[in-house]
Design a protein around this motif. Structure first.
Motif, PDB file in Angstrom:
ATOM      1  N   LEU A 157       0.816  -1.219   0.000  1.00 43.12           N
ATOM      2  CA  LEU A 157       0.000   0.000   0.000  1.00 43.12           C
ATOM      3  C   LEU A 157       0.847   1.266   0.000  1.00 43.12           C
ATOM      4  O   LEU A 157       0.348   2.339  -0.328  1.00 43.12           O
ATOM      5  CB  LEU A 157      -0.927   0.029   1.217  1.00 43.12           C
ATOM      6  N   LYS A 199       2.952   2.376  -2.001  1.00 41.85           N
ATOM      7  CA  LYS A 199       2.962   3.062  -3.301  1.00 41.85           C
ATOM      8  C   LYS A 199       1.705   3.909  -3.492  1.00 41.85           C
ATOM      9  O   LYS A 199       1.748   4.974  -4.100  1.00 41.85           O
ATOM     10  CB  LYS A 199       3.125   2.066  -4.453  1.00 41.85           C
ATOM     11  N   PHE A 200       0.570   3.459  -2.943  1.00 40.16           N
ATOM     12  CA  PHE A 200      -0.653   4.248  -3.040  1.00 40.16           C
ATOM     13  C   PHE A 200      -0.560   5.488  -2.146  1.00 40.16           C
ATOM     14  O   PHE A 200      -0.952   6.577  -2.553  1.00 40.16           O
ATOM     15  CB  PHE A 200      -1.877   3.410  -2.660  1.00 40.16           C
ATOM     16  N   ASN A 257       1.889   7.914  -3.982  1.00 41.13           N
ATOM     17  CA  ASN A 257       1.622   8.404  -5.335  1.00 41.13           C
ATOM     18  C   ASN A 257       0.205   8.902  -5.598  1.00 41.13           C
ATOM     19  O   ASN A 257      -0.058   9.450  -6.662  1.00 41.13           O
ATOM     20  CB  ASN A 257       1.962   7.312  -6.352  1.00 41.13           C
ATOM     21  N   SER A 258      -0.709   8.712  -4.661  1.00 42.76           N
ATOM     22  CA  SER A 258      -2.090   9.159  -4.901  1.00 42.76           C
ATOM     23  C   SER A 258      -2.198  10.671  -4.726  1.00 42.76           C
ATOM     24  O   SER A 258      -1.382  11.291  -4.035  1.00 42.76           O
ATOM     25  CB  SER A 258      -3.051   8.461  -3.928  1.00 42.76           C
ATOM     26  N   TYR A 263      -6.216  10.674  -0.175  1.00 44.75           N
ATOM     27  CA  TYR A 263      -6.885   9.472   0.313  1.00 44.75           C
ATOM     28  C   TYR A 263      -7.713   9.817   1.539  1.00 44.75           C
ATOM     29  O   TYR A 263      -7.535  10.868   2.156  1.00 44.75           O
ATOM     30  CB  TYR A 263      -5.881   8.352   0.628  1.00 44.75           C
ATOM     31  N   PHE A 285      -8.175   5.503  -1.992  1.00 43.26           N
ATOM     32  CA  PHE A 285      -7.142   6.313  -2.637  1.00 43.26           C
ATOM     33  C   PHE A 285      -7.723   6.949  -3.890  1.00 43.26           C
ATOM     34  O   PHE A 285      -8.437   6.288  -4.646  1.00 43.26           O
ATOM     35  CB  PHE A 285      -5.938   5.448  -3.022  1.00 43.26           C
ATOM     36  N   GLU A 333      -6.791   8.682  -7.464  1.00 43.42           N
ATOM     37  CA  GLU A 333      -5.683   8.677  -8.422  1.00 43.42           C
ATOM     38  C   GLU A 333      -5.255  10.090  -8.825  1.00 43.42           C
ATOM     39  O   GLU A 333      -4.064  10.375  -8.932  1.00 43.42           O
ATOM     40  CB  GLU A 333      -6.075   7.869  -9.656  1.00 43.42           C
ATOM     41  N   ALA A 367      -2.342  -6.371  -2.655  1.00 45.07           N
ATOM     42  CA  ALA A 367      -2.181  -4.924  -2.830  1.00 45.07           C
ATOM     43  C   ALA A 367      -1.069  -4.577  -3.814  1.00 45.07           C
ATOM     44  O   ALA A 367      -1.117  -3.552  -4.471  1.00 45.07           O
ATOM     45  CB  ALA A 367      -1.930  -4.238  -1.489  1.00 45.07           C
ATOM     46  N   LYS A 403      -4.892  -2.064  -8.784  1.00 46.22           N
ATOM     47  CA  LYS A 403      -4.864  -0.888  -9.654  1.00 46.22           C
ATOM     48  C   LYS A 403      -6.086  -0.021  -9.371  1.00 46.22           C
ATOM     49  O   LYS A 403      -7.066  -0.470  -8.803  1.00 46.22           O
ATOM     50  CB  LYS A 403      -4.875  -1.331 -11.110  1.00 46.22           C
ATOM     51  N   TYR A 404      -5.990   1.225  -9.806  1.00 44.70           N
ATOM     52  CA  TYR A 404      -7.132   2.125  -9.702  1.00 44.70           C
ATOM     53  C   TYR A 404      -8.217   1.685 -10.667  1.00 44.70           C
ATOM     54  O   TYR A 404      -7.929   1.201 -11.763  1.00 44.70           O
ATOM     55  CB  TYR A 404      -6.722   3.557 -10.050  1.00 44.70           C
ATOM     56  N   ALA A 441      -9.012   3.473  -5.704  1.00 45.30           N
ATOM     57  CA  ALA A 441      -8.633   2.138  -5.260  1.00 45.30           C
ATOM     58  C   ALA A 441      -9.077   2.029  -3.808  1.00 45.30           C
ATOM     59  O   ALA A 441      -8.830   2.936  -3.016  1.00 45.30           O
ATOM     60  CB  ALA A 441      -7.132   1.928  -5.382  1.00 45.30           C
TER      61      ALA A 441
END
Length: 149
Positions: free
Chosen positions: A18, A20-21, A24-25, A28, A81, A83, A112, A116-117, A122
């Protein structure tokens, strides 16, 4: 807000993918204590913290009412999350709700890393306690209240 910080730690402990989310989101929302329950008629509710980048920008509410085959109760951590900033702004403007068939990725399943979105979001859920045979988040409605700094 302290519960949201602890929930984020629990999410990352359950599934390091998670990160990375979170990194990079566009933003959230973490709902640290979503209560779900039902017997034929069910519902869910919870309060959460909305982040843009890694900054708190507001508070959110979650409500869901559904009818159908279900039984039990459960407490979960739910994180959504966004995008892009367009997706996050849709949520903040109250123009966001899940389609009826939407489900969260259950973090116990360990997928996870490959998630993907879908349509700009996500969604992940981490069971805290209880037993309920339902991972759907479809039909959830949200409210948003900005924090004025």
């Amino acid at each position: 807000m302290a519960d949201a910080v602890k929930a984020k730690e629990a999410l990352l402990e359950a599934q390091s993918g998670l990160q990375k989310f979170f990194d990079n989101s566009a933003g959230y929302v973490i709902f640290p204590n979503v209560g779900k329950g039902g017997f034929i008629i069910g519902g869910a509710s919870g309060n959460g913290v909305v982040y843009e980048g890694n900054q708190v920008v507001g508070m959110a509410g979650l409500k869901k009412l559904n009818v159908g085959l279900q039984a039990g109760g459960q407490a979960i951590i739910e994180v959504i999350f966004f995008e892009t900033h367009v997706d996050l702004n849709r949520f903040k403007e109250g123009k966001f709700q899940f389609a009826a068939e939407t489900s969260a990725v259950a973090l116990k399943s360990g997928i996870a890393f490959n998630a993907k979105y879908k349509e700009g979001v996500a969604v992940f859920a981490l069971p805290k306690a209880g037993l309920m045979a339902d991972a759907s988040v479809g039909g959830q409605k949200f409210s948003y209240k900005p924090i004025i700094m």
